[in-house]
Design a protein around this motif. Structure first.
Motif, mmCIF file in Angstrom:
data_model
loop_
_atom_site.group_PDB
_atom_site.id
_atom_site.type_symbol
_atom_site.label_atom_id
_atom_site.label_comp_id
_atom_site.label_asym_id
_atom_site.label_seq_id
_atom_site.Cartn_x
_atom_site.Cartn_y
_atom_site.Cartn_z
ATOM 1 N N VAL A 31 0.839 -1.207 0.000
ATOM 2 C CA VAL A 31 0.000 0.000 0.000
ATOM 3 C C VAL A 31 0.870 1.251 0.000
ATOM 4 O O VAL A 31 0.611 2.211 -0.734
ATOM 5 C CB VAL A 31 -0.951 -0.012 1.217
ATOM 6 C CG1 VAL A 31 -1.673 1.326 1.350
ATOM 7 C CG2 VAL A 31 -1.971 -1.131 1.078
ATOM 8 N N VAL A 32 1.928 1.261 0.811
ATOM 9 C CA VAL A 32 2.833 2.417 0.837
ATOM 10 C C VAL A 32 3.500 2.592 -0.523
ATOM 11 O O VAL A 32 3.638 3.718 -1.027
ATOM 12 C CB VAL A 32 3.889 2.249 1.947
ATOM 13 C CG1 VAL A 32 4.917 3.377 1.883
ATOM 14 C CG2 VAL A 32 3.212 2.240 3.321
ATOM 15 N N ALA A 33 3.905 1.473 -1.133
ATOM 16 C CA ALA A 33 4.523 1.553 -2.460
ATOM 17 C C ALA A 33 3.540 2.116 -3.480
ATOM 18 O O ALA A 33 3.927 2.892 -4.368
ATOM 19 C CB ALA A 33 5.004 0.163 -2.889
ATOM 20 N N ARG A 34 2.276 1.739 -3.368
ATOM 21 C CA ARG A 34 1.271 2.254 -4.288
ATOM 22 C C ARG A 34 1.132 3.770 -4.152
ATOM 23 O O ARG A 34 0.977 4.492 -5.133
ATOM 24 C CB ARG A 34 -0.067 1.569 -4.011
ATOM 25 C CG ARG A 34 -1.107 1.751 -5.115
ATOM 26 C CD ARG A 34 -2.316 0.889 -4.857
ATOM 27 N NE ARG A 34 -1.922 -0.512 -4.681
ATOM 28 C CZ ARG A 34 -2.337 -1.288 -3.686
ATOM 29 N NH1 ARG A 34 -3.152 -0.801 -2.777
ATOM 30 N NH2 ARG A 34 -1.931 -2.528 -3.613
ATOM 31 N N VAL A 35 1.207 4.254 -2.917
ATOM 32 C CA VAL A 35 1.138 5.704 -2.680
ATOM 33 C C VAL A 35 2.368 6.395 -3.254
ATOM 34 O O VAL A 35 2.269 7.436 -3.918
ATOM 35 C CB VAL A 35 0.998 5.990 -1.170
ATOM 36 C CG1 VAL A 35 1.183 7.473 -0.884
ATOM 37 C CG2 VAL A 35 -0.363 5.523 -0.660
ATOM 38 N N LEU A 36 3.539 5.836 -3.025
ATOM 39 C CA LEU A 36 4.791 6.479 -3.449
ATOM 40 C C LEU A 36 4.959 6.481 -4.963
ATOM 41 O O LEU A 36 5.598 7.376 -5.524
ATOM 42 C CB LEU A 36 5.983 5.766 -2.803
ATOM 43 C CG LEU A 36 6.109 5.887 -1.280
ATOM 44 C CD1 LEU A 36 7.292 5.061 -0.775
ATOM 45 C CD2 LEU A 36 6.282 7.347 -0.852
ATOM 46 N N THR A 37 4.399 5.484 -5.633
ATOM 47 C CA THR A 37 4.640 5.366 -7.078
ATOM 48 C C THR A 37 3.492 5.895 -7.934
ATOM 49 O O THR A 37 3.596 5.894 -9.160
ATOM 50 C CB THR A 37 4.889 3.886 -7.456
ATOM 51 O OG1 THR A 37 3.752 3.103 -7.078
ATOM 52 C CG2 THR A 37 6.130 3.354 -6.767
ATOM 53 N N ASP A 65 1.343 8.025 -10.178
ATOM 54 C CA ASP A 65 1.613 9.166 -11.057
ATOM 55 C C ASP A 65 0.337 9.787 -11.625
ATOM 56 O O ASP A 65 0.409 10.829 -12.271
ATOM 57 C CB ASP A 65 2.511 8.735 -12.222
ATOM 58 C CG ASP A 65 3.915 8.388 -11.748
ATOM 59 O OD1 ASP A 65 4.432 9.104 -10.871
ATOM 60 O OD2 ASP A 65 4.462 7.392 -12.232
ATOM 61 N N GLY A 66 -0.788 9.157 -11.409
ATOM 62 C CA GLY A 66 -2.006 9.709 -12.003
ATOM 63 C C GLY A 66 -3.207 9.547 -11.086
ATOM 64 O O GLY A 66 -3.947 8.570 -11.215
ATOM 65 N N PRO A 67 -3.399 10.439 -10.107
ATOM 66 C CA PRO A 67 -2.548 11.605 -9.828
ATOM 67 C C PRO A 67 -1.371 11.248 -8.928
ATOM 68 O O PRO A 67 -1.331 10.163 -8.349
ATOM 69 C CB PRO A 67 -3.514 12.537 -9.090
ATOM 70 C CG PRO A 67 -4.383 11.584 -8.321
ATOM 71 C CD PRO A 67 -4.588 10.401 -9.229
ATOM 72 N N VAL A 68 -0.439 12.189 -8.791
ATOM 73 C CA VAL A 68 0.648 12.038 -7.829
ATOM 74 C C VAL A 68 0.051 12.208 -6.432
ATOM 75 O O VAL A 68 -0.613 13.201 -6.148
ATOM 76 C CB VAL A 68 1.746 13.096 -8.053
ATOM 77 C CG1 VAL A 68 2.782 13.032 -6.935
ATOM 78 C CG2 VAL A 68 2.409 12.884 -9.406
ATOM 79 N N LEU A 69 0.255 11.213 -5.563
ATOM 80 C CA LEU A 69 -0.274 11.273 -4.204
ATOM 81 C C LEU A 69 0.770 11.874 -3.271
ATOM 82 O O LEU A 69 1.956 11.565 -3.372
ATOM 83 C CB LEU A 69 -0.660 9.870 -3.732
ATOM 84 C CG LEU A 69 -1.728 9.165 -4.583
ATOM 85 C CD1 LEU A 69 -1.995 7.762 -4.053
ATOM 86 C CD2 LEU A 69 -3.018 9.978 -4.634
ATOM 87 N N PHE A 70 0.310 12.728 -2.364
ATOM 88 C CA PHE A 70 1.201 13.423 -1.437
ATOM 89 C C PHE A 70 2.382 14.056 -2.177
ATOM 90 O O PHE A 70 3.549 13.737 -1.928
ATOM 91 C CB PHE A 70 1.725 12.468 -0.367
ATOM 92 C CG PHE A 70 0.664 11.872 0.517
ATOM 93 C CD1 PHE A 70 -0.378 12.636 1.013
ATOM 94 C CD2 PHE A 70 0.715 10.527 0.865
ATOM 95 C CE1 PHE A 70 -1.349 12.080 1.846
ATOM 96 C CE2 PHE A 70 -0.246 9.956 1.693
ATOM 97 C CZ PHE A 70 -1.279 10.736 2.188
ATOM 98 N N PRO A 71 2.134 14.980 -3.095
ATOM 99 C CA PRO A 71 3.221 15.552 -3.895
ATOM 100 C C PRO A 71 4.275 16.297 -3.077
ATOM 101 O O PRO A 71 5.400 16.462 -3.539
ATOM 102 C CB PRO A 71 2.487 16.507 -4.852
ATOM 103 C CG PRO A 71 1.181 16.797 -4.189
ATOM 104 C CD PRO A 71 0.817 15.554 -3.446
#
Length: 349
Positions: free
Chosen positions: A221-227, A229-235
């Protein structure tokens, strides 16, 4: 309070315009409002600063929050109990809090069992604090209604757009429907993210000293947030802190790939700290000592972040939190400058 309903409470409050502190405590769930007697006239409490309401039903909470005009309210602690078939929704917030800039959010996804899920949200801004607890009975934890509340009602009711520091604690990370990535969409200003993996005793393998499935679920789940790109999460994300029961090498390898993706995309993290929960630290320490220290650096997790801290099993390891007053470490859902609940001693034992 078992025979008192919301309309009776509002009638009383209409006669106390100078009220500064409101505390409704009941061991029983408050009775629903009497729609035949309740007045549509708002209740103005211009000096009310602190309110604590426990054991409320969803109907009672909606009735009270919709009727109160409290422009000076700075502290609200509201606990709502719902049963199966009852609409799950966050009651309307008083305008003083709904429009107040909130900078910090702590979110706890808990469950006594598969049919008794609970959520707790605590928000804090300059001079204002809000806490909402929702306890459900006879509602499936992964049910459609529960997921709908989690994914739709909560983020559109609470003021999340200005949140800069987000704490979240949960036992399961793949339900309901990837809640963390979904909530991240509503919080573009977050720069600090703290995640605590809640390991229950029946999840933990004391022979192997691990909850590998749970930790890998969290890592995915953390990897999904970090990667994303559409949209960028926690920019604006700069600081990530993970509190776990163990640190498998595969956990670090998965995070390392996600950090690399974020680094290549120009959003390199400044700090990553992985801590072992105090409850499991002694077990973790004995497993990694005696020539069995995991070679975390070989996973690449140190390569794509400015500062990376992972405990090595020593008594003063970087990931241990021995309650030593280290002000650099984030406390779970705790901030020193939160507005405190006003209290009296009339019925305190």
């Amino acid at each position: 309070m078992a025979q008192v309903d919301a309309s009776t409470i509002l009638d009383l409050l209409r006669n106390t315009p100078a009220l500064e502190v409101l505390e409704i405590k009941s061991r029983d769930v408050l009775a629903p409002p009497n729609s035949a007697t309740i007045s549509s006239r708002p209740v103005s409490l211009p000096r009310l600063q602190s309110a604590h309401i426990s054991h409320s039903t969803s109907a009672v909470a909606h009735c009270l929050m919709a009727a109160l005009d409290v422009p000076s309210l700075a502290f609200l602690d509201l606990t709502v109990h719902v049963n199966g078939g009852t609409l799950l929704s966050v009651p309307p917030l008083p305008r003083a809090l709904a429009t107040h800039p909130m900078r910090r959010l702590a979110f706890d996804v808990g469950s006594d069992s598969d049919f008794n899920p609970s959520f707790h949200a605590a928000l804090h801004g300059s001079g204002a604090s809000l806490a909402i607890g929702l306890h459900a009975h006879n509602v499936l934890h992964t049910g459609t209604e529960w997921a709908q509340w989690m994914l739709t009602d909560l983020p559109t009711t609470l003021p999340l757009s200005g949140i800069e520091e987000f704490h979240i604690r949960a036992r399961e990370w793949d339900a309901p429907e990837d809640a963390l990535p979904h909530l991240a969409v509503y919080m573009p200003a977050v720069s600090t993210l703290l995640i605590k993996h809640e390991t229950h005793d029946d999840d933990y393998d004391y022979d192997d000293g691990d909850d590998t499935d749970g930790h890998m679920e969290l890592a995915r789940v953390v990897a999904r947030v970090l990667t994303s790109d559409g949209p960028v999460l926690f920019p604006r994300l700069a600081h990530v802190e993970l509190i776990v029961g163990s640190i498998p090498l595969a956990f670090c390898e998965l995070l390392a790939r996600a950090l690399g993706h974020r680094d290549v995309g120009g959003r390199r993290l400044q700090r990553l700290r992985i801590r072992v929960d105090d409850e499991h630290y002694d077990s973790f320490r004995w497993r990694v000592m005696g020539g069995r220290v995991s070679e975390y650096r070989k996973t690449g997790i140190f390569d794509h972040v400015d500062v990376c801290e992972i405990p090595d099993g020593s008594s003063d390891g970087a990931g241990h939190e021995p309650n030593d007053g280290d002000t650099q470490r984030l406390g779970w859902g705790k901030w020193r400058d939160c507005v405190q609940q006003a209290r009296h001693e009339y019925w305190e034992e």
